[in-house]
Design an enzyme around this catalytic site. Structure first.
Site, PDB file in Angstrom:
ATOM      1  CD  GLU A 174      -3.234  -1.153   0.729  1.00  0.00           C
ATOM      2  OE1 GLU A 174      -3.806  -0.074   0.840  1.00  0.00           O
ATOM      3  OE2 GLU A 174      -3.778  -2.160   0.205  1.00  0.00           O
ATOM      4  CG  HIS A 250      -2.967   2.513   5.094  1.00  0.00           C
ATOM      5  ND1 HIS A 250      -3.823   3.277   4.345  1.00  0.00           N
ATOM      6  CD2 HIS A 250      -2.722   1.406   4.365  1.00  0.00           C
ATOM      7  CE1 HIS A 250      -4.095   2.665   3.205  1.00  0.00           C
ATOM      8  NE2 HIS A 250      -3.456   1.514   3.204  1.00  0.00           N
ATOM      9  CB  CYS A 368      -4.488   9.884   3.281  1.00  0.00           C
ATOM     10  SG  CYS A 368      -4.765   9.029   4.811  1.00  0.00           S
TER      11      CYS A 368
HETATM   12  O1  SUG Z   1      -7.858   2.995   0.971  1.00  0.00           O
HETATM   13  N1  SUG Z   1     -10.620   5.138   1.360  1.00  0.00           N
HETATM   14  C1  SUG Z   1      -9.167   4.966   1.300  1.00  0.00           C
HETATM   15  C2  SUG Z   1      -8.478   5.908   2.273  1.00  0.00           C
HETATM   16  C3  SUG Z   1      -6.987   5.860   2.106  1.00  0.00           C
HETATM   17  C4  SUG Z   1      -6.271   6.609   3.178  1.00  0.00           C
HETATM   18  N2  SUG Z   1      -4.886   6.556   2.955  1.00  0.00           N
HETATM   19  C5  SUG Z   1      -3.920   6.497   3.889  1.00  0.00           C
HETATM   20  N3  SUG Z   1      -4.203   6.236   5.136  1.00  0.00           N
HETATM   21  N4  SUG Z   1      -2.727   6.631   3.506  1.00  0.00           N
HETATM   22  C6  SUG Z   1      -8.776   3.519   1.615  1.00  0.00           C
HETATM   23  O2  SUG Z   1      -9.366   2.945   2.532  1.00  0.00           O
HETATM   24  C7  SUG Z   1     -12.915   4.811   0.602  1.00  0.00           C
HETATM   25  C8  SUG Z   1     -13.674   4.900  -0.692  1.00  0.00           C
HETATM   26  C9  SUG Z   1     -15.169   4.741  -0.526  1.00  0.00           C
HETATM   27  O3  SUG Z   1     -15.611   4.108   0.431  1.00  0.00           O
HETATM   28  O4  SUG Z   1     -15.923   5.269  -1.374  1.00  0.00           O
HETATM   29  C10 SUG Z   1     -11.403   4.604   0.426  1.00  0.00           C
HETATM   30  O5  SUG Z   1     -10.989   3.998  -0.526  1.00  0.00           O
END
Ligand code: SUG
Length: 444
Positions: A174, A250, A368
């Site tokens: 990731e 994460h 993020c």
């Molecule tokens: O991968 N949310 C992302 C958020 C990513 C956050 N990134 C870091 N922490 N680096 C994920 O979970 C939600 C999309 C939705 O539900 O429509 C989403 O993909």
């Protein structure tokens, strides 16, 4: 060697919506079916970038991916004109269309792992796009991310691009969300901390039971080999499995580092003593660890406020600032902790608050939204396109968002063929503003 940390933020795409796609990401699950505001989301992102720019950070932008992903829908058997593909997909499987419509490339911390030239044996900057295999809507980002990074960092003598890791369970990767580089000055050789959720090849090793671990040790090790890192300066540490089960999907939800400062929650790691010892041994003298006890901030508050998903940046004065989401100010506990931290800590002298609520409601905080790339002055001169933010680009992007984005989007709207048209017009214009050429499949 003088080097700088550049911050590349993903521009929020025109299809930003809430589809509850991410299991283990509490905000994504909580806000499923909420009505989104893509225009506000993109503007919030731009204003955060502008703040960072004004604070002295070299700030770049990454273009959003083309959504809905017609190329993927065609691979899954939908035929006809592009607008017919959208309509047929929604009729056959609304869930599939939402996954192919997510604006998730905005969370650039998941785009790739990047290691700067002072840290690699061959003296080049290494990029490995994350395969994001844990979720389908994210997995489909990898080829476009690879294309965007190759386009912007397009100089084979200085920038080495590896393909994403194999898309198999043992290699879930990731990107920078589970990777932190610590160093004295940015141009000095640094220490790389890779954090993983489980060991895929050891079935008896500790692992979360409720939610899946998105990053494996095997993936982190592969990236460290590909990037030609010095083993003596590379540390692998496992996330506390119960933290993943509590919503820490994460490591960047619970820890952040910059230069010689590492700020983390006491429940972030399975073996915090070992992590600290190994970091200290690899770093040498001068590492400043700020460990936040559960009594000060319970893990649930850390997750709901996203305190650790803040950006820790070095100001031109040499002092550091923590750029936190608005939600931190709304928590009495977190806010009083931050006031104390700024008064007492030797290095962190300032807190800045940003409103990125539209992204936060999908589980994406300030950290993020950005991918950090440490480059020397010479390497910076070889960055392609007009992707570095200044007053002029900021204003052009604000106008571009106002011209093209909707302020209201539901899941049902994703099947509207006009949305596909609008998004394509917007992205086509964006590639001209950013001088990136014909980046998207629909432009070729
Ligand atoms: O991968 N949310 C992302 C958020 C990513 C956050 N990134 C870091 N922490 N680096 C994920 O979970 C939600 C999309 C939705 O539900 O429509 C989403 O993909």
């Amino acid at each position: 060697m003088t080097a700088h940390e550049l911050s590349f933020d993903g521009i929020v795409g025109p299809t930003h919506n809430y589809s509850g796609l991410s299991l283990g990401n509490l905000a994504s699950q909580k806000n499923v079916h909420a009505v989104s505001n893509p225009r506000a989301a993109a503007q919030q992102g731009l204003r955060k970038m502008k703040l960072l720019h004004d604070l002295g950070v070299r700030q770049g932008v990454l273009p959003p991916h083309h959504r809905p992903a017609i190329d993927i829908l065609r691979k899954l058997g939908f035929t006809g004109r592009d607008d017919q593909v959208v309509v047929k997909a929604q009729r056959a499987s609304p869930a599939l269309l939402t996954a192919c419509s997510s604006a998730s490339s905005m969370w650039a911390a998941n785009a790739a792992t990047v290691c700067p030239s002072p840290d690699s044996r061959d003296g080049t900057v290494h990029f490995t796009p994350a395969n994001l295999r844990s979720h389908f809507h994210r997995q489909i980002e990898a080829p476009m991310t690879a294309c965007v990074l190759r386009t912007i960092f397009d100089d084979p003598e200085r920038f080495v691009h590896h393909p994403p890791l194999p898309l198999a369970e043992p290699f879930g990767d990731e990107g920078a969300a589970n990777h932190t580089r610590l160093c004295q000055r940015y141009g000095d050789p640094g220490v790389q901390l890779f954090v993983y959720g489980k060991r895929a090849f050891d079935r008896d090793a500790p692992a979360p039971t409720r939610y899946r671990a998105r990053q494996t040790l095997e993936a982190s090790q592969a990236v460290s080999r590909l990037h030609e890192l010095d083993e003596g300066r590379t540390v692998f540490a496992q996330q506390e499995p119960s933290a993943i089960d509590a919503g820490v999907f994460h490591n960047d939800v619970i820890a952040v580092g910059n230069q010689n400062v590492f700020f983390f929650h006491a429940n972030a790691f399975l073996d915090p003593m070992r992590m600290k010892r190994e970091l200290q041994e690899a770093f040498g003298p001068g590492l400043h660890l700020i460990e936040v006890a559960s009594d000060d901030i319970p893990i649930e508050d850390a997750i709901s406020s996203y305190l650790f998903n803040s950006q820790l940046i070095t100001l031109p004065t040499g002092k550091m600032a923590l750029v936190v989401p608005e939600e931190c100010r709304e928590s009495t506990r977190v806010w009083s902790y931050l006031r104390r931290l700024v008064e007492e800590d030797l290095f962190i002298g300032r807190v800045e608050v940003v409103d990125v609520r539209q992204s936060m409601e999908n589980g994406g905080g300030p950290a993020c939204l950005r991918l950090r790339v440490v480059l020397t002055e010479e390497e910076i001169r070889h960055v392609s396109g007009s992707v570095m933010l200044d007053e002029d680009l900021f204003q052009r992007l604000e106008t571009w968002v106002d011209d093209h984005y909707r302020d209201h989007l539901t899941e049902a709207d994703l099947g509207d063929p006009h949305l596909l048209d609008e998004s394509r017009k917007a992205l086509d214009e964006l590639t001209q503003v950013l001088k990136l050429g014909s980046l998207y499949p629909f432009q070729r």
